[in-house]
Design an enzyme around this catalytic site. Structure first.
Site, PDB file in Angstrom:
ATOM      1  N   GLU A  73     -12.286-111.043   1.386  1.00  0.00           N
ATOM      2  CA  GLU A  73     -10.894-111.039   0.935  1.00  0.00           C
ATOM      3  C   GLU A  73     -10.282-112.435   1.018  1.00  0.00           C
ATOM      4  O   GLU A  73      -9.483-112.828   0.162  1.00  0.00           O
ATOM      5  CB  GLU A  73     -10.077-110.039   1.755  1.00  0.00           C
ATOM      6  CG  GLU A  73     -10.267-108.589   1.346  1.00  0.00           C
ATOM      7  CD  GLU A  73     -11.631-108.042   1.750  1.00  0.00           C
ATOM      8  OE1 GLU A  73     -12.103-107.085   1.113  1.00  0.00           O
ATOM      9  OE2 GLU A  73     -12.224-108.581   2.725  1.00  0.00           O
ATOM     10  N   HIS A 110      -7.535 -97.925   8.581  1.00  0.00           N
ATOM     11  CA  HIS A 110      -7.368 -97.725   7.145  1.00  0.00           C
ATOM     12  C   HIS A 110      -6.046 -97.056   6.780  1.00  0.00           C
ATOM     13  O   HIS A 110      -5.852 -96.681   5.632  1.00  0.00           O
ATOM     14  CB  HIS A 110      -8.515 -96.864   6.588  1.00  0.00           C
ATOM     15  CG  HIS A 110      -9.854 -97.509   6.675  1.00  0.00           C
ATOM     16  ND1 HIS A 110     -10.490 -97.745   7.856  1.00  0.00           N
ATOM     17  CD2 HIS A 110     -10.678 -97.977   5.706  1.00  0.00           C
ATOM     18  CE1 HIS A 110     -11.658 -98.324   7.625  1.00  0.00           C
ATOM     19  NE2 HIS A 110     -11.797 -98.480   6.322  1.00  0.00           N
TER      20      HIS A 110
END
Length: 320
Positions: A58, A128
Site C-alpha cells: 500500500e 478489518h
C-alpha cells in the site's frame, strides 16, 4: 432510472468518469479482475495503461498515485480493507494533502482514495473492522461517506473531479442495498447534506449505514415522535448550515455514527451544537465505544456497533 444497487453506482461512476476524462486511472490490488466489484469491467474497457494491478504494498502504490497526480493524472487508489489506511496515512496526510499548500497552489494532487468495504461488516474481526473516516477529517482531508446508491455515484463523481485528495468510504453494510432512483444521476457537491426524512421534534444526524438505522427508527416511532433524519454525506467539509437549521427547528439533537466515540465525528457535531445551536435539551450520541476493537465473535461484534435500540433510547432521553 429505476432500481440502482450501491456497488453498481460506484462502478458506474468510475466507468462514466474514465470515459469522460482520460486522465483518470486506477491503482490497487486485483483491480483488473474487480475483486471488490467496484472496478469490474474497467480493465476490459480501458486497458493496461489505465487500470493497474499493483504489488502488495500500500505504501508503494499510494506514493505512486501521488506522483502520478502531480504529473497531471487523476488516480483512484482502491484499498480492500479500511485498516490498510493506517499504513499510508503519512503519504496521504503529510504529503498528498499538504503539497498544494506547500507549493503555493502551483501543484495539485487530485487523488481519490476509495475504500469499498469499510466498517460494520460482521465477522471481520479486529484488524478489518475499523471505520477511520474521523481521522481523515481531523487533518482536513475531504472525506466522503455516502449512504445511498445515488449519493455513492454523485459523491464519487465529485471526488474524481476535485483538485484535492478525497477519501471515499463505502461501508460494506451498504454494498448490496438498492435505491429507487428517479431522474438522471449527476455529481453531488462535497459539503452538502441531505434531509432523508422531515420532522418536527428531534433531529437525528446519521452517517453511512446509520442513515438506514435512523430511518427505520423514525418510522417505528412515528406515532410517538416526529424525527428529522439528516445525512451529512461528507464528514469534511461539513454542511453546518443544514444541520443547524434542522436542530434549530426541532430543538433536540441526536447523532448516530459508526465510529469510535473518542474524538469521533459525533463528538464534533455535539461540540458545535453546544457552542452554536439553540437546543432545549442536551444532545446525545450513539457510537461505537471508546477505543472499540471489534472481536470476531458475531454476538460481541454486533454488541459493539451502534444500533436502533440505542438510538431509540437516546431519542427518548432528549424528549424528557
Amino acid at each position: 432510472m429505476g432500481a440502482l444497487a450501491y456497488i453498481t453506482a460506484l462502478n458506474q461512476a468510475l466507468h462514466d468518469e474514465m470515459a469522460r476524462d482520460d486522465r483518470v486511472c486506477v491503482f490497487g490490488e486485483d483491480v483488473r479482475i474487480g475483486l471488490t466489484q467496484t472496478t469490474k469491467g474497467l480493465h476490459e474497457r480501458f486497458g493496461d495503461g489505465r487500470v493497474v494491478d499493483t504489488p502488495l504494498s500500500e505504501q508503494a502504490f499510494t506514493s505512486l498515485a501521488t506522483g502520478a497526480a502531480m504529473a497531471g493524472q487523476r488516480p483512484v487508489v482502491e484499498y480492500q480493507i479500511p485498516s490498510l489506511l493506517y499504513l499510508v496515512f503519512e503519504q496521504i496526510a503529510n504529503q498528498a494533502h499538504k503539497f498544494s499548500l506547500m507549493t503555493g497552489g502551483q501543484v495539485e494532487v487530485p487523488v481519490t482514495y476509495l475504500v469499498p468495504g469499510s466498517g460494520s461488516r460482521s465477522g471481520m474481526a479486529g484488524q478489518h473492522s475499523d471505520h477511520p473516516y474521523s481521522l481523515f477529517a481531523h487533518v482536513g482531508i475531504k472525506t466522503v461517506l455516502p449512504a445511498t446508491a445515488s449519493d455513492a455515484y454523485g459523491l464519487l463523481l465529485s471526488a474524481l473531479r476535485d483538485p484535492d485528495p478525497v477519501a471515499v468510504f463505502a461501508p460494506s453494510a451498504l454494498m448490496g442495498t438498492v435505491e429507487e432512483v428517479t431522474g438522471e444521476l449527476g455529481p453531488v457537491p462535497l459539503g452538502s447534506a441531505r434531509i432523508h426524512r422531515a420532522g418536527e421534534d428531534v433531529t437525528v444526524v446519521a452517517t453511512g449505514q446509520c442513515v438506514h438505522t435512523a430511518l427505520a427508527v423514525a418510522e417505528a416511532m412515528a406515532d410517538e415522535v416526529s424525527i428529522e433524519v439528516v445525512d451529512p454525506r461528507t464528514i469534511y467539509p461539513v454542511d453546518w448550515e443544514t444541520i443547524r437549521a434542522s436542530a434549530g427547528k426541532t430543538g433536540r439533537l441526536v447523532v448516530i455514527d459508526d465510529a469510535n466515540r473518542m474524538s469521533g465525528f459525533a463528538g464534533e457535531v455535539l461540540a458545535t451544537a453546544a457552542e452554536q445551536f439553540d437546543l432545549v435539551a442536551p444532545p446525545r450520541r450513539v457510537t461505537r465505544p471508546d477505543g472499540a476493537v471489534i472481536p470476531y465473535a458475531l454476538v460481541l461484534d454486533q454488541a459493539l456497533l451502534p444500533n436502533g435500540d440505542q438510538l431509540t433510547d437516546a431519542i427518548r432521553a432528549v424528549l424528557k
